[in-house]
Design an enzyme around this catalytic site. Structure first.
Site: not given
Ligand code: GLN
Length: 494
Positions: A79, A157, A181
């Site tokens: 990532k 994400s 994510s």
């Molecule tokens: N959707 C969550 C956020 O936006 C989790 C993001 C993540 O795990 N990086 O904070």
């Protein structure tokens, strides 16, 4: 070569030994696949030269030195919020669009020293804030299970990492998991997503979102592959003081794992409003299947689950506000040419460099941290976080305890982009993380397992959570589920 979407690490190594495939030819095939699937937008940067050099080294170890490493010739994606020396690392943000780190994240150096070959840096929501991989300056990532005109989101994400693995552009990918994510995109793309125990895998070189919750996550097509990757990346790291101090003993997956001794809890509170009936049915069916396997399954209660989303968003925004302060236009990253005052330089750089999701989190985080609000929001959220964590301790260690919990990963199959990207649905992003965020709050491990296709022919997945450092047990139970449900790879389903 459809097998690219189903090959396991073991099968690839067997093919190398039998010379049906070589590390260099496999890396080429994966790169070709990544290019064929370019329209899905899984990658921000393809690292062809790096992959080719690394595959030449693997090939030498396979056929000349005859001393192979556990991941020799295994293709990976990182990532794009993990630092990779001399390779651009953008966080999908204008702020870091041209940032080239001078050092490697520990997870990446461990993978490379185990023989892995880096195909590319994968797409994400800007600074890993989101649940869709729709908010990247490089454009959204598309779900490979439905990429027609009315296409669906990959989840996020770490959506780029999930798409890279499910389409066969690599065998494994690293994501980050702060609130779901890794598990969320794995679930929506029909692959395995493992969030290890907080502190088991080093965060050094992972550009922080929420330091007290972030953990590098693992995305693979099978449970055994996830265990193999975990065995290479876990363990103490003197560069990250939050990693465990004790050495990590590699875990093993055993097809004869005795399920009759396993107690599985179904937490009542995870039946939340807005969860699709298909998801609930799948959850019930898998609980029944586990009972058939002689596990004991019972309902348990985690009473503070419903406040988890609110607590997460307060703590997330507070930590975001402090983490993002480093991007000031002075040291690295974007710098605008405002020359009136330092304040103006800060303001214009941060205004131009961040998208509105990031800016609004900084804004609210700073509000929660104001002296007059600190007790009311930040301190209260910390107390509730402890209560959420205690709920898990009670079910895992209290009287009548269970070994692990079975829940859905997401509330539905992959949403349509046109629905998710509208403002109303972006607000729902947190809601989609309902089942995944509590594990980050408690630091416990969790794994998402693809189960079956929905009526829209999209993956539906479930999640197992266990006490800290229970990865071996979790992955063995997950493997049994995987064996029973026999989820199809992308090409088989097409
Ligand atoms: N959707 C969550 C956020 O936006 C989790 C993001 C993540 O795990 N990086 O904070």
């Amino acid at each position: 070569m459809n097998k690219l979407t189903s090959y396991t690490l073991k099968e690839i190594h067997k093919a190398y030994r039998e010379k049906l495939l070589t590390p260099t030819s496999f890396v080429d095939l994966c790169l070709q696949r990544a290019k064929q699937k370019r329209e899905l937008n899984a990658f921000i940067t393809l690292t062809e030269d790096v992959a080719e050099d690394q595959s030449v080294e693997s090939e030498k170890r396979f056929y000349i030195d005859k001393q192979t490493k556990p991941l020799d010739g295994i293709t990976i994606a990182m990532k794009d919020n993990f630092c990779t020396k001399n390779i651009r690392t953008t966080c999908a943000s204008k702020m870091l669009k041209n940032f080239v780190p001078a050092y490697d994240a520990t997870v990446y150096s461990k993978l490379v020293s185990s023989g892995a070959c880096l195909i590319g840096k994968s797409n994400l929501d800007e600074f890993a804030m989101g649940a869709g991989t729709i908010d990247s300056i490089f454009g959204p990532t598309r779900n490979p299970w439905s990429d027609g005109e009315d296409w669906r989101i990959a989840g996020g994400s770490s959506g780029g990492s999930a798409v890279a693995v499910s389409t066969g552009a690599c065998v494994a990918a690293i994501g980050s998991d702060t609130g779901g994510s890794t598990r969320n995109p794995a679930a929506l793309c029909g692959i395995v997503g493992l969030k290890p125990t907080y502190g088991l895998v080093s965060r050094y070189g992972l550009i922080p979102l929420v330091n007290s919750m972030d953990v590098p996550g693992i995305l693979t097509r099978t449970i055994e592959d996830a265990a193999n990757i975990l065995n290479c990346v876990a363990g103490p790291d003197e560069l990250d003081s939050t990693t465990m101090k004790q050495d990590f003993s590699p875990i093993s997956i055993n097809d004869d794992f005795d399920m009759s001794k396993i107690k599985i809890g179904i937490p009542n509170e995870y039946h939340c409003q807005g969860m699709d009936q298909e998801v609930i049915d799948t959850w019930r069916q898998v609980a029944d299947l586990l009972e058939n396997e002689k596990a004991s399954v019972k309902t348990v209660s985690l009473p503070n689950t419903s406040v988890s989303i609110a607590v997460y968003s307060i703590l997330n925004q507070c930590e975001v506000a402090s983490n993002m302060a480093r991007y000031d236009g002075l040291e690295y990253g974007l710098r605008t040419d405002a020359d009136y005052s330092t304040e103006e330089l800060y303001a214009t750089t941060r205004c131009e460099g961040f998208n509105n999701v990031v800016r609004s989190r900084i804004f609210t985080g700073n509000y929660f941290l104001l002296t007059r609000n600190y007790e009311k929001y930040f301190v209260k959220a910390l107390k509730l976080r402890r209560m959420i964590s205690n709920d898990f301790n009670n079910v895992f260690y209290g009287t009548d305890s269970v070994h692990c919990l079975l829940t859905p990963t997401t509330l539905s199959d992959a949403p349509l982009y046109k629905d998710f990207s509208s403002k109303h649905n972006r607000d729902q992003c947190a809601f989609q993380d309902y089942c995944t965020q509590p594990a980050n709050m408690a630091g416990i491990p969790a794994v998402s397992i693809p189960i079956r296709l929905s009526k829209n022919k999209l993956p539906l997945s479930l999640q197992l959570m266990g006490p800290c450092l229970s990865e071996e047990l979790l992955l063995n139970v997950a493997r049994r589920i995987e064996n029973i449900v026999n989820f199809p790879s992308l090409d088989k389903a097409e």
